[in-house]
Design an enzyme around this catalytic site. Structure first.
Site, mmCIF file in Angstrom:
data_model
loop_
_atom_site.group_PDB
_atom_site.id
_atom_site.type_symbol
_atom_site.label_atom_id
_atom_site.label_comp_id
_atom_site.label_asym_id
_atom_site.label_seq_id
_atom_site.Cartn_x
_atom_site.Cartn_y
_atom_site.Cartn_z
ATOM 1 N N ASP A 14 39.213 93.815 -88.242
ATOM 2 C CA ASP A 14 38.202 93.711 -89.300
ATOM 3 C C ASP A 14 38.555 94.570 -90.515
ATOM 4 O O ASP A 14 37.674 94.974 -91.265
ATOM 5 C CB ASP A 14 36.835 94.111 -88.762
ATOM 6 C CG ASP A 14 36.805 95.554 -88.257
ATOM 7 O OD1 ASP A 14 37.870 96.220 -88.290
ATOM 8 O OD2 ASP A 14 35.725 96.012 -87.845
ATOM 9 N N CYS A 17 40.784 98.587 -88.443
ATOM 10 C CA CYS A 17 41.325 98.817 -87.102
ATOM 11 C C CYS A 17 41.910 100.217 -86.949
ATOM 12 O O CYS A 17 41.772 100.834 -85.886
ATOM 13 C CB CYS A 17 42.355 97.758 -86.740
ATOM 14 S SG CYS A 17 43.751 97.632 -87.874
ATOM 15 N N HIS A 121 48.249 95.394 -87.634
ATOM 16 C CA HIS A 121 47.051 95.785 -86.895
ATOM 17 C C HIS A 121 47.331 96.975 -85.984
ATOM 18 O O HIS A 121 48.390 97.057 -85.367
ATOM 19 C CB HIS A 121 46.580 94.591 -86.057
ATOM 20 C CG HIS A 121 45.349 94.846 -85.249
ATOM 21 N ND1 HIS A 121 44.094 94.870 -85.797
ATOM 22 C CD2 HIS A 121 45.196 95.120 -83.932
ATOM 23 C CE1 HIS A 121 43.207 95.124 -84.856
ATOM 24 N NE2 HIS A 121 43.852 95.280 -83.713
ATOM 25 N N HIS A 202 40.717 88.077 -103.869
ATOM 26 C CA HIS A 202 40.575 87.555 -102.506
ATOM 27 C C HIS A 202 41.328 88.473 -101.530
ATOM 28 O O HIS A 202 42.495 88.766 -101.742
ATOM 29 C CB HIS A 202 41.162 86.145 -102.413
ATOM 30 C CG HIS A 202 40.509 85.159 -103.323
ATOM 31 N ND1 HIS A 202 41.073 83.933 -103.630
ATOM 32 C CD2 HIS A 202 39.338 85.226 -104.017
ATOM 33 C CE1 HIS A 202 40.268 83.280 -104.461
ATOM 34 N NE2 HIS A 202 39.217 84.043 -104.720
#
Length: 209
Positions: A14, A17, A121, A202
């Site tokens: 999200d 992490c 991640h 974005h």
């Protein structure tokens, strides 16, 4: 610890992490991102000489606002500050290179925690007594030995990382392909993703092959 195995404890992807992985290994809490972002913003804001624009890549005040945004990712600067905040070393294993970056080293800390990074991640690493054991029995904080290692847990972590590397369980951030979740445009590599985010605002990307 003389028995058990090192396991990856998955942290939600999200954009927070890193912070939630640190929260888990330090406090057994996967929901510490907002508090730890504030810790970092305070540390940086209180020391503008050390945390200057050249070091941060942006003005001090701008960085402090940036890191509080839950959409922004953390990295080496944040891990270094969090190691000092908790008074423990943080070992971050990179799957693509099998390298271990150690934060808080040389400061006399007596304990260490471990994270694993796949190029995009962060997850937490823990020693579990047996396969599929619940995470309530995880050991995530390890005493540092005189030789600077954490013994068996370190060897087990290195083995897990090398196996993930062998299976190519990582993202090559120079060449991976992403699609913008907002406008569906495809980009290649972290550089193009950053440029697209800066141009359009974005920040919701998904990897695709």
């Amino acid at each position: 610890m003389d028995e058990g195995l090192v396991v990856r404890r998955v942290i939600p992807a999200d954009n927070s992490c890193l912070f939630n992985a640190v929260g888990y290994v330090m406090e057994n809490d996967r929901n510490r991102s907002s508090e730890l972002r504030q810790v970092i913003a305070t540390a940086v804001g209180n020391d503008p000489v050390h945390y200057n624009e050249a070091f941060l890549g942006k003005p001090n005040e701008e960085y402090c606002a940036w890191i509080l945004d839950p959409e922004k990712w953390g990295g080496a600067i944040e891990l270094s500050i969090l190691a000092d905040y908790y008074g423990r070393e943080i070992a971050a294993y990179d799957v693509q290179t099998a390298r271990c970056d150690l934060y808080g080293q040389g400061k006399g800390y007596t304990e260490r925690v471990m994270l694993i990074y796949d190029g995009l991640h962060y997850d937490a690493l823990a020693v579990s007594p047996f396969e599929d054991a619940p995470d309530v029995v995880d050991q995530t904080i390890f005493p540092i030995n005189r030789d600077g290692s954490i013994g068996v847990a370190e060897a087990l972590a290195e083995s897990l990382v090398k196996e993930d590397q062998r299976r190519r369980s990582y993202t090559d951030t120079a060449n991976f392909t992403l699609r913008c979740g907002v406008c569906q445009i495809g980009v290649v590599g972290q550089k193009e993703a950053v440029e697209h985010a800066q141009t359009t605002g974005h920040v919701n990307f998904q990897e695709f092959r």
